[in-house]
Scaffold this motif. Structure first.
Motif, mmCIF file in Angstrom:
data_model
loop_
_atom_site.group_PDB
_atom_site.id
_atom_site.type_symbol
_atom_site.label_atom_id
_atom_site.label_comp_id
_atom_site.label_asym_id
_atom_site.label_seq_id
_atom_site.Cartn_x
_atom_site.Cartn_y
_atom_site.Cartn_z
ATOM 1 N N ILE A 112 -5.252 15.471 36.455
ATOM 2 C CA ILE A 112 -4.180 14.493 36.669
ATOM 3 C C ILE A 112 -4.715 13.083 36.459
ATOM 4 N N ALA A 113 -5.935 12.827 36.953
ATOM 5 C CA ALA A 113 -6.523 11.489 36.817
ATOM 6 C C ALA A 113 -6.780 11.127 35.365
ATOM 7 N N SER A 114 -7.142 12.113 34.543
ATOM 8 C CA SER A 114 -7.490 11.836 33.150
ATOM 9 C C SER A 114 -6.300 11.929 32.211
ATOM 10 N N GLY A 115 -5.156 12.449 32.690
ATOM 11 C CA GLY A 115 -3.970 12.518 31.858
ATOM 12 C C GLY A 115 -4.007 13.611 30.816
ATOM 13 N N ILE A 116 -4.811 14.678 31.044
ATOM 14 C CA ILE A 116 -4.842 15.802 30.108
ATOM 15 C C ILE A 116 -4.372 17.055 30.819
ATOM 16 N N CYS A 117 -4.167 18.126 30.053
ATOM 17 C CA CYS A 117 -3.683 19.377 30.626
ATOM 18 C C CYS A 117 -4.659 19.908 31.674
ATOM 19 N N VAL A 118 -4.098 20.549 32.677
ATOM 20 C CA VAL A 118 -4.947 21.208 33.676
ATOM 21 C C VAL A 118 -5.535 22.465 33.043
ATOM 22 N N PRO A 119 -6.861 22.537 32.887
ATOM 23 C CA PRO A 119 -7.447 23.714 32.244
ATOM 24 C C PRO A 119 -7.435 24.927 33.161
ATOM 25 N N GLU A 120 -7.400 26.104 32.560
ATOM 26 C CA GLU A 120 -7.564 27.321 33.350
ATOM 27 C C GLU A 120 -8.990 27.379 33.885
ATOM 28 N N VAL A 121 -9.154 28.010 35.031
ATOM 29 C CA VAL A 121 -10.467 28.113 35.669
ATOM 30 C C VAL A 121 -10.855 29.585 35.745
ATOM 31 N N TYR A 122 -12.057 29.893 35.284
ATOM 32 C CA TYR A 122 -12.598 31.255 35.341
ATOM 33 C C TYR A 122 -13.788 31.281 36.284
ATOM 34 N N LEU A 123 -13.840 32.311 37.102
ATOM 35 C CA LEU A 123 -14.958 32.491 38.037
ATOM 36 C C LEU A 123 -15.858 33.605 37.529
ATOM 37 N N LEU A 124 -17.149 33.289 37.344
ATOM 38 C CA LEU A 124 -18.141 34.283 36.946
ATOM 39 C C LEU A 124 -18.697 34.900 38.225
ATOM 40 N N ALA A 132 -22.121 26.118 35.186
ATOM 41 C CA ALA A 132 -20.700 25.968 34.827
ATOM 42 C C ALA A 132 -20.624 25.612 33.351
ATOM 43 N N PHE A 133 -19.443 25.750 32.765
ATOM 44 C CA PHE A 133 -19.255 25.413 31.360
ATOM 45 C C PHE A 133 -17.800 25.065 31.104
ATOM 46 N N ALA A 134 -17.556 24.368 29.999
ATOM 47 C CA ALA A 134 -16.198 24.116 29.492
ATOM 48 C C ALA A 134 -16.147 24.647 28.074
ATOM 49 N N ALA A 135 -15.052 25.314 27.718
ATOM 50 C CA ALA A 135 -14.939 25.896 26.378
ATOM 51 C C ALA A 135 -13.510 25.798 25.891
ATOM 52 N N GLY A 136 -13.347 25.643 24.582
ATOM 53 C CA GLY A 136 -12.031 25.569 23.965
ATOM 54 C C GLY A 136 -12.087 24.748 22.694
ATOM 55 N N PHE A 137 -11.063 24.877 21.853
ATOM 56 C CA PHE A 137 -10.989 24.087 20.630
ATOM 57 C C PHE A 137 -10.335 22.736 20.871
ATOM 58 N N ALA A 142 -8.372 24.568 26.711
ATOM 59 C CA ALA A 142 -9.658 24.467 27.412
ATOM 60 C C ALA A 142 -9.677 25.334 28.667
ATOM 61 N N VAL A 143 -10.839 25.853 28.969
ATOM 62 C CA VAL A 143 -11.064 26.525 30.246
ATOM 63 C C VAL A 143 -12.355 25.976 30.844
ATOM 64 N N ILE A 144 -12.442 26.040 32.138
ATOM 65 C CA ILE A 144 -13.686 25.713 32.839
ATOM 66 C C ILE A 144 -14.154 26.970 33.547
ATOM 67 N N GLY A 145 -15.402 27.331 33.325
ATOM 68 C CA GLY A 145 -15.991 28.492 33.975
ATOM 69 C C GLY A 145 -17.038 28.051 34.980
ATOM 70 N N VAL A 146 -17.034 28.688 36.140
ATOM 71 C CA VAL A 146 -17.973 28.336 37.212
ATOM 72 C C VAL A 146 -18.541 29.617 37.802
ATOM 73 N N THR A 147 -19.841 29.637 38.034
ATOM 74 C CA THR A 147 -20.468 30.816 38.628
ATOM 75 C C THR A 147 -20.197 30.862 40.127
ATOM 76 N N ARG A 148 -20.262 32.055 40.691
ATOM 77 C CA ARG A 148 -20.089 32.203 42.130
ATOM 78 C C ARG A 148 -21.167 31.440 42.891
ATOM 79 N N PHE A 167 -15.578 17.968 32.476
ATOM 80 C CA PHE A 167 -14.441 17.229 31.923
ATOM 81 C C PHE A 167 -14.895 16.257 30.844
ATOM 82 N N SER A 168 -16.107 15.753 30.954
ATOM 83 C CA SER A 168 -16.632 14.898 29.891
ATOM 84 C C SER A 168 -16.708 15.670 28.581
ATOM 85 N N HIS A 169 -17.133 16.918 28.645
ATOM 86 C CA HIS A 169 -17.197 17.734 27.423
ATOM 87 C C HIS A 169 -15.797 17.946 26.839
#
Length: 452
Positions: A112-124, A132-137, A142-148, A167-169
């Motif tokens: 919301i602060a950056s004005g972009i779509c809320v990415p899906e979040v995946y839990l490893l 953690a990582f960010a991936a998408g074209f 975009a999705v954000i993945g985070v380990t347990r 989010f920088s990526h």
């Protein structure tokens, strides 16, 4: 440089990547050509044979192209493919534990602060390390993945620093470059996999005449060796492309949150704890992660996709944030001033198109605090409902209902009853009464939450 210029710069970086990739292919063609001369007992008598060279070059380029194009096509659906390959599961609010809900809240606040779509979040879930990582074209897929382990070992400030880094990526266009890198380097890996297949066929066929030729498995062994060279070349390319992007992402995370201690705390924990992944897909995606996802190897300084932790800590600690405004306390955020409510896209002013363009992807402490303040005003039913598909549809319909002209609203509801299930229409009417009581400034952030 605004958000859209960052995306253009990322496309230029992709061209540089293709240049490095082409150089690696040239090296591999020469290696396979020399191996072919030895296998046919032509070297050292003959070092240049145009016919064999053209044949080897053609076959090699076709093999690498097939491997790369297959992987790029496979990754077309975006970051979710990478997340699932790494063993991640989509994190859904009503099925998440307390740690998962905190993570979702931070991601939503940052989006919301950056004005972009809320990415899906995946839990490893199986990964106990901190990463953690960010991936998408694009930001849209975009999705954000985070380990347990990240959720278990980090506090909220540290987790906020990690999410700011990812989010920088997203904002700087690094994700597209990273996915292209995965696709292109898969073609080089295809040479190794072909050699491995020929090795398994050992003793079945021979190259050349029976008395002079060598077993097919020997050629396969040579391809495996050359493929290993390609693997090292791939790591060199990933290191060359991603190291400076990690420094930029660290600096951006501090810029977003104005809290260098959160990010420094994560990096210091990584010095004592593990960031490696057990997933076999970690090799291909190693350059996407917050920390080093692979086991230490020979030439670590040369082949590592990430700068040394000590250097990252030194640079983050050296960022001058003393003159920047501090993040408001949680109590301050729950009672936002009128001035804070006129910031971002939900403000009560008339911005120019240029101001809107320059604000997309631009995260300041004020924007971040403003996003947290807005989200804190949302009733729990709406915030949770925006994360669930049917309720999100109802929220979208409720936001579209005309609240000033009852006649138009009745026509809208009549149309809904014709094209949607009765349960969804009733949910829409129920949520409409809640939405009508909200500050109008919250309507657009609510759309942002519901769209994914």
């Amino acid at each position: 440089m605004n958000f859209f210029e960052h995306q253009d710069r990322a496309r230029q970086n992709t061209q540089q990547l293709i240049g490095l990739f082409s150089l690696s292919i040239a090296v591999m063609i020469m290696a396979i050509y020399i191996a072919t001369l030895f296998l046919f007992r032509m070297a050292p008598r003959v070092w240049w044979h145009p016919g064999i060279f053209i044949y080897v070059a053609g076959i090699t380029i076709i093999a690498i192209a097939v491997g790369s194009l297959y992987k790029i096509a496979y990754l077309r659906e975006g970051g979710s493919v990478i997340a699932e390959e790494l063993g991640g599961r989509l994190l859904i609010a009503d099925m998440a534990d307390e740690q998962g809900r905190i993570l979702l809240n931070i991601v939503e606040e940052m989006a919301i602060a950056s004005g972009i779509c809320v990415p899906e979040v995946y839990l490893l879930e199986r990964e106990t390390s901190i990463n953690a990582f960010a991936a998408g074209f694009s930001p849209n897929d975009a999705v954000i993945g985070v380990t347990r382990g990240t959720l278990q070992h980090l506090n909220r400030d540290e987790l906020q620093g990690v999410i700011g880094h990812e989010f920088s990526h997203i904002i700087n266009g690094d994700m597209r470059l990273n996915l292209r890198l995965v696709g292109l380097l898969h073609g080089i890996l295809f040479i190794y996999l072909t050699g491995e297949l020929l090795w398994r066929l050992r003793g079945t066929f021979r190259l050349g005449k029976e008395d002079k030729g060598l077993p097919l498995w020997a050629f396969g062994l040579a391809l495996m060796a050359i493929g290993s060279i390609g693997l090292l070349s791939g790591r060199l390319i990933k290191a060359a492309v991603s190291r400076q992007r990690e420094f930029l992402a660290d600096a951006s995370a501090v810029q977003f949150t104005r809290n260098p201690n959160g990010l420094t705390g994560v990096l210091e924990k990584l010095q004592k704890m593990d960031s490696r992944l057990i997933s076999p897909g970690a090799e291909a995606a190693s350059h996407m992660f917050f920390g080093n996802a692979l086991n230490p190897s020979f030439g670590e300084n040369m082949f590592s996709t990430h700068p040394a932790l000590a250097e990252r800590i030194r640079r983050v600690g050296g960022l001058n944030v003393s003159n920047l405004p501090a993040m408001p306390s949680r109590n301050q955020m729950r009672s936002p001033s009128q001035e804070s409510l006129t910031m971002g896209f939900a403000g009560g002013f008339s911005p120019t198109p240029e101001q809107i363009v320059n604000q997309v992807g631009s995260v300041t402490p004020e924007h971040f605090a403003h996003a947290q303040a807005l989200l804190s005003q949302l009733p729990e039913s709406l915030r949770l409902g925006a994360r669930e598909q049917e309720s999100a549809m109802a929220i979208a319909f409720a936001l579209a209902l005309d609240t000033e002209n009852i006649e138009i609203q009745e026509r809208q509801i009549a149309w809904l009853r014709e094209v949607q299930p009765a349960e969804l229409v009733e949910k829409t009417l129920e949520l409409s009464s809640e939405i009508s009581q909200l500050d109008p400034k919250i309507r657009l952030p609510l759309v942002d939450l519901a769209v994914p």
